[in-house]
Design an enzyme around this catalytic site. Structure first.
Site, PDB file in Angstrom:
ATOM      1  N   ARG A 215      28.462  12.725  -2.322  1.00 37.35           N
ATOM      2  CA  ARG A 215      29.120  11.601  -1.639  1.00 37.35           C
ATOM      3  C   ARG A 215      28.117  10.854  -0.745  1.00 37.35           C
ATOM      4  O   ARG A 215      27.264  11.459  -0.116  1.00 37.35           O
ATOM      5  CB  ARG A 215      30.286  12.105  -0.774  1.00 37.35           C
ATOM      6  CG  ARG A 215      31.260  13.044  -1.474  1.00 37.35           C
ATOM      7  CD  ARG A 215      32.286  12.343  -2.316  1.00 37.35           C
ATOM      8  NE  ARG A 215      33.159  11.420  -1.621  1.00 37.35           N
ATOM      9  CZ  ARG A 215      34.333  11.726  -1.074  1.00 37.35           C
ATOM     10  NH1 ARG A 215      34.763  12.973  -1.104  1.00 37.35           N
ATOM     11  NH2 ARG A 215      35.084  10.807  -0.500  1.00 37.35           N
TER      12      ARG A 215
ATOM     13  N   LYS B 230      47.108  14.232   6.387  1.00 41.16           N
ATOM     14  CA  LYS B 230      45.747  14.780   6.368  1.00 41.16           C
ATOM     15  C   LYS B 230      44.836  14.053   7.364  1.00 41.16           C
ATOM     16  O   LYS B 230      44.161  14.696   8.176  1.00 41.16           O
ATOM     17  CB  LYS B 230      45.184  14.662   4.940  1.00 41.16           C
ATOM     18  CG  LYS B 230      43.758  15.144   4.770  1.00 41.16           C
ATOM     19  CD  LYS B 230      43.431  15.389   3.312  1.00 41.16           C
ATOM     20  CE  LYS B 230      42.946  14.164   2.576  1.00 41.16           C
ATOM     21  NZ  LYS B 230      41.556  13.760   2.882  1.00 41.16           N
ATOM     22  N   SER B 231      44.845  12.744   7.318  1.00 48.25           N
ATOM     23  CA  SER B 231      43.962  11.974   8.215  1.00 48.25           C
ATOM     24  C   SER B 231      44.300  12.260   9.675  1.00 48.25           C
ATOM     25  O   SER B 231      43.422  12.430  10.516  1.00 48.25           O
ATOM     26  CB  SER B 231      44.140  10.477   7.985  1.00 48.25           C
ATOM     27  OG  SER B 231      43.652  10.118   6.739  1.00 48.25           O
TER      28      SER B 231
ATOM     29  N   ARG C 189      36.954   8.133  -9.480  1.00 49.51           N
ATOM     30  CA  ARG C 189      38.381   8.072  -9.830  1.00 49.51           C
ATOM     31  C   ARG C 189      38.695   6.990 -10.860  1.00 49.51           C
ATOM     32  O   ARG C 189      39.644   7.135 -11.626  1.00 49.51           O
ATOM     33  CB  ARG C 189      39.245   7.878  -8.569  1.00 49.51           C
ATOM     34  CG  ARG C 189      39.332   9.145  -7.742  1.00 49.51           C
ATOM     35  CD  ARG C 189      40.280   9.052  -6.553  1.00 49.51           C
ATOM     36  NE  ARG C 189      40.335  10.343  -5.875  1.00 49.51           N
ATOM     37  CZ  ARG C 189      40.737  10.530  -4.625  1.00 49.51           C
ATOM     38  NH1 ARG C 189      41.132   9.502  -3.903  1.00 49.51           N
ATOM     39  NH2 ARG C 189      40.757  11.732  -4.092  1.00 49.51           N
TER      40      ARG C 189
ATOM     41  N   ASP D  20      44.145   5.865  -1.332  1.00 48.84           N
ATOM     42  CA  ASP D  20      44.454   7.205  -1.853  1.00 48.84           C
ATOM     43  C   ASP D  20      45.630   7.194  -2.830  1.00 48.84           C
ATOM     44  O   ASP D  20      45.847   8.167  -3.556  1.00 48.84           O
ATOM     45  CB  ASP D  20      44.748   8.162  -0.696  1.00 48.84           C
ATOM     46  CG  ASP D  20      43.502   8.419   0.139  1.00 48.84           C
ATOM     47  OD1 ASP D  20      42.384   8.256  -0.385  1.00 48.84           O
ATOM     48  OD2 ASP D  20      43.641   8.773   1.328  1.00 48.84           O
TER      49      ASP D  20
ATOM     50  N   LYS E 180      34.684   8.727  -4.537  1.00 46.62           N
ATOM     51  CA  LYS E 180      35.627   9.686  -3.943  1.00 46.62           C
ATOM     52  C   LYS E 180      35.281  11.080  -4.474  1.00 46.62           C
ATOM     53  O   LYS E 180      34.184  11.305  -4.959  1.00 46.62           O
ATOM     54  CB  LYS E 180      37.065   9.280  -4.280  1.00 46.62           C
ATOM     55  CG  LYS E 180      37.491   7.978  -3.616  1.00 46.62           C
ATOM     56  CD  LYS E 180      37.672   8.175  -2.125  1.00 46.62           C
ATOM     57  CE  LYS E 180      38.077   6.913  -1.419  1.00 46.62           C
ATOM     58  NZ  LYS E 180      38.005   7.047   0.031  1.00 46.62           N
TER      59      LYS E 180
HETATM   60  C1  S3P Z   1      40.289   8.901   5.204  1.00 46.84           C
HETATM   61  C2  S3P Z   1      39.829   7.672   4.833  1.00 46.84           C
HETATM   62  C3  S3P Z   1      39.710   7.268   3.425  1.00 46.84           C
HETATM   63  C4  S3P Z   1      40.590   8.124   2.524  1.00 46.84           C
HETATM   64  C5  S3P Z   1      40.438   9.576   2.812  1.00 46.84           C
HETATM   65  C6  S3P Z   1      40.794   9.891   4.250  1.00 46.84           C
HETATM   66  C7  S3P Z   1      40.301   9.226   6.644  1.00 46.84           C
HETATM   67  O1  S3P Z   1      38.358   7.422   3.031  1.00 46.84           O
HETATM   68  O2  S3P Z   1      40.292   7.872   1.181  1.00 46.84           O
HETATM   69  O3  S3P Z   1      41.298  10.351   1.979  1.00 46.84           O
HETATM   70  O4  S3P Z   1      40.963  10.205   7.036  1.00 46.84           O
HETATM   71  O5  S3P Z   1      39.642   8.503   7.389  1.00 46.84           O
HETATM   72  P1  S3P Z   1      37.239   6.303   3.332  1.00 46.84           P
HETATM   73  O6  S3P Z   1      37.005   6.266   4.801  1.00 46.84           O
HETATM   74  O7  S3P Z   1      36.037   6.765   2.576  1.00 46.84           O
HETATM   75  O8  S3P Z   1      37.819   5.038   2.789  1.00 46.84           O
END
Ligand code: S3P
Length: 449
Positions: free
Chosen positions: A121, A21-22, A346, A315, A342
């Site tokens: 958020r 995803k990232s 959570r 995550d 989140k």
């Molecule tokens: C992500 C960073 C994380 C993660 C999220 C995806 C990203 O969040 O929890 O699912 O793609 O940069 P944070 O940057 O809020 O820690």
């Protein structure tokens, strides 16, 4: 939709998981800024990532999707068009925060909105640095929460010390830095996932790693168009890795999964808890390491998860908490306050659902203390509209007596649209394909070369 889960038969299988995803968010954003056509394979076409794709389309980028996991992105050399209306980021904070960084560098005005959960958020974490760089940016919600209105342009480089360890904030600042004059440095309290830096580098943008927690970028660079294959998401794999790890004798092989070492801390936790875990990187050509993870289950024991590990398994904490409930002794999670902001709170959600299933859990302001081993009992549990809570409790259901019902499970589409079909495999003996251990032979072969 609701998941109905039964106790798992013996786990012995081999799977792949959908794209990371990232990495998917970042690949499509940077390809859109590039100087030509880029084909992205293995793209995660989940609700979250499609929000980013549609936002870029609204900003004038042509993106074709010949099949669900392939995108053809027509980069426009950093030129974006003013959107016709507001941009809806849905449930995706990654979309909102990364886009805010990108839009901070544009001379037009845009407004980013989202669903009810996203509207809660925190956005001050990106508003502060982007404003210091020169963007006119306002979080219109009651507590520096969305919607966000941005009028960007003419940014100056900044040395920013972030009070929060967040890869989304780092991504926003680095993307803004690409449009800023001079050098922009992002310093984080603890190292977070480095996908923004790596993807920029892959597209031939120069960044400088000052040290483990500090990275710089110079403005005025255009990404060079290239194709990219996105590896499987280790955070999606984690649900099944925990299931196999917590079943003594269980065996699972996950192929083509991302093994970037800023994302694999959960594997180390499973080893500490007593599981056998092996990983083999097979390819680093496209900068993001990828390969195989193999897990053999054992009776797990409790562990402590805190400090530098937290951002690198943020995550995975919901499903690691399930491992904690199944493990003997106490599992302690600390310094994880970020879990409170989140998709849902959570920490509260995990404590609530684990108690319903019979576990003894103490909720602290920054973590959880879980006393195991718990003979989990099947129950009806809410997802709180949070994909990772829904999936973690489906995994809990694989270890519970009787049926577990996870309510409002549609949210899994945010990150893992195929979760339900893989879950079915894990609950049906017939569909379990036997897997043969591979990593021993793989290591031998690599040694010979
Ligand atoms: C992500 C960073 C994380 C993660 C999220 C995806 C990203 O969040 O929890 O699912 O793609 O940069 P944070 O940057 O809020 O820690």
């Amino acid at each position: 939709m609701e998941f109905r889960v039964k106790r798992a038969p013996r786990i012995d299988t081999e799977i792949t998981v959908p794209g990371d995803k990232s990495i998917s968010h970042r690949a499509v954003i940077i390809a859109a800024l590039s100087n030509g056509v880029c084909t992205l394979r293995g793209f995660l076409s989940s609700d979250d990532c499609m929000r980013t794709v549609n936002a870029l389309r609204a900003l004038g980028i042509r993106i074709e999707q010949p099949d669900p996991d392939t995108l053809v992105v027509h980069g426009k050399k950093r030129v974006l068009a003013p959107p016709k209306g507001e941009i809806d980021c849905g449930n995706s904070a990654t979309t909102m925060r990364l886009l805010a960084g990108l839009l901070a560098g544009q001379t037009f005005e845009s407004r980013l909105v989202g669903d009810a959960a996203l509207l809660r958020r925190p956005m001050d974490r990106i508003v502060t640095p982007l404003r210091e760089m020169g963007a006119a940016i306002v979080a219109e919600g009651p507590e520096q929460t969305p919607p966000i209105r941005i009028h960007g342009g003419s940014l100056r480089g900044l040395h920013y010390k972030s009070p929060v360890a967040s890869a989304q904030v780092k991504g926003a600042v680095l993307l803004a830095g690409l449009f800023a004059r001079g050098k922009t440095t992002f310093e984080e309290p603890v190292a977070t996932r480095n996908h923004t830096e790596l993807m920029l580098n892959y597209f031939l943008i120069r960044t400088v790693k000052e040290n483990d927690t500090s990275v710089s970028i110079f403005g005025d660079q255009t990404p060079e168009s290239r194709d990219f294959d996105i590896p499987g998401d280790i955070s999606s794999a984690a649900f099944w890795l925990v299931a196999a790890a917590a079943q003594p004798g269980g065996h699972l092989l996950v192929r083509n999964v991302g093994l970037n070492d800023t994302r694999t801390a959960a594997l180390g936790v499973l080893v500490r808890m007593g599981a056998q875990v092996r990983e083999a990187v097979e390819d680093v050509v496209q900068l993001e390491p990828r390969g195989i993870v193999e897990v053999t289950g054992a009776p797990l024991k409790g562990t402590v998860i805190q400090g530098k590990e937290i951002p690198q398994l943020i995550d995975e904490l919901p499903v690691l908490a399930i491992a904690g409930a199944l493990a003997s002794g106490t599992t302690i999670i600390r310094e994880a306050h970020e879990l409170r902001v989140k998709e849902t709170d959570r920490l509260a959600a995990i404590a609530h659902n684990l108690r319903i299933m019979g576990a003894q859990v103490l909720e602290m302001n920054d973590g959880l203390e879980i006393h195991g081993p718990t003979p989990l009992r099947g129950a009806r549990v809410p997802s709180f509209g949070d994909h990772r809570i829904a999936m973690a409790f489906a995994v809990a259901g694989l270890f519970a007596d009787g049926d577990t019902l996870v309510q409002d499970a549609d949210c899994v589409r945010e990150s893992y649209p195929e979760f339900a079909s893989t879950l079915e495999e894990f609950t049906s003996q017939k569909r379990m394909r036997t897997s043969t251990p591979v990593i021993g032979s793989l290591a031998a072969r690599l040694g010979e070369e």
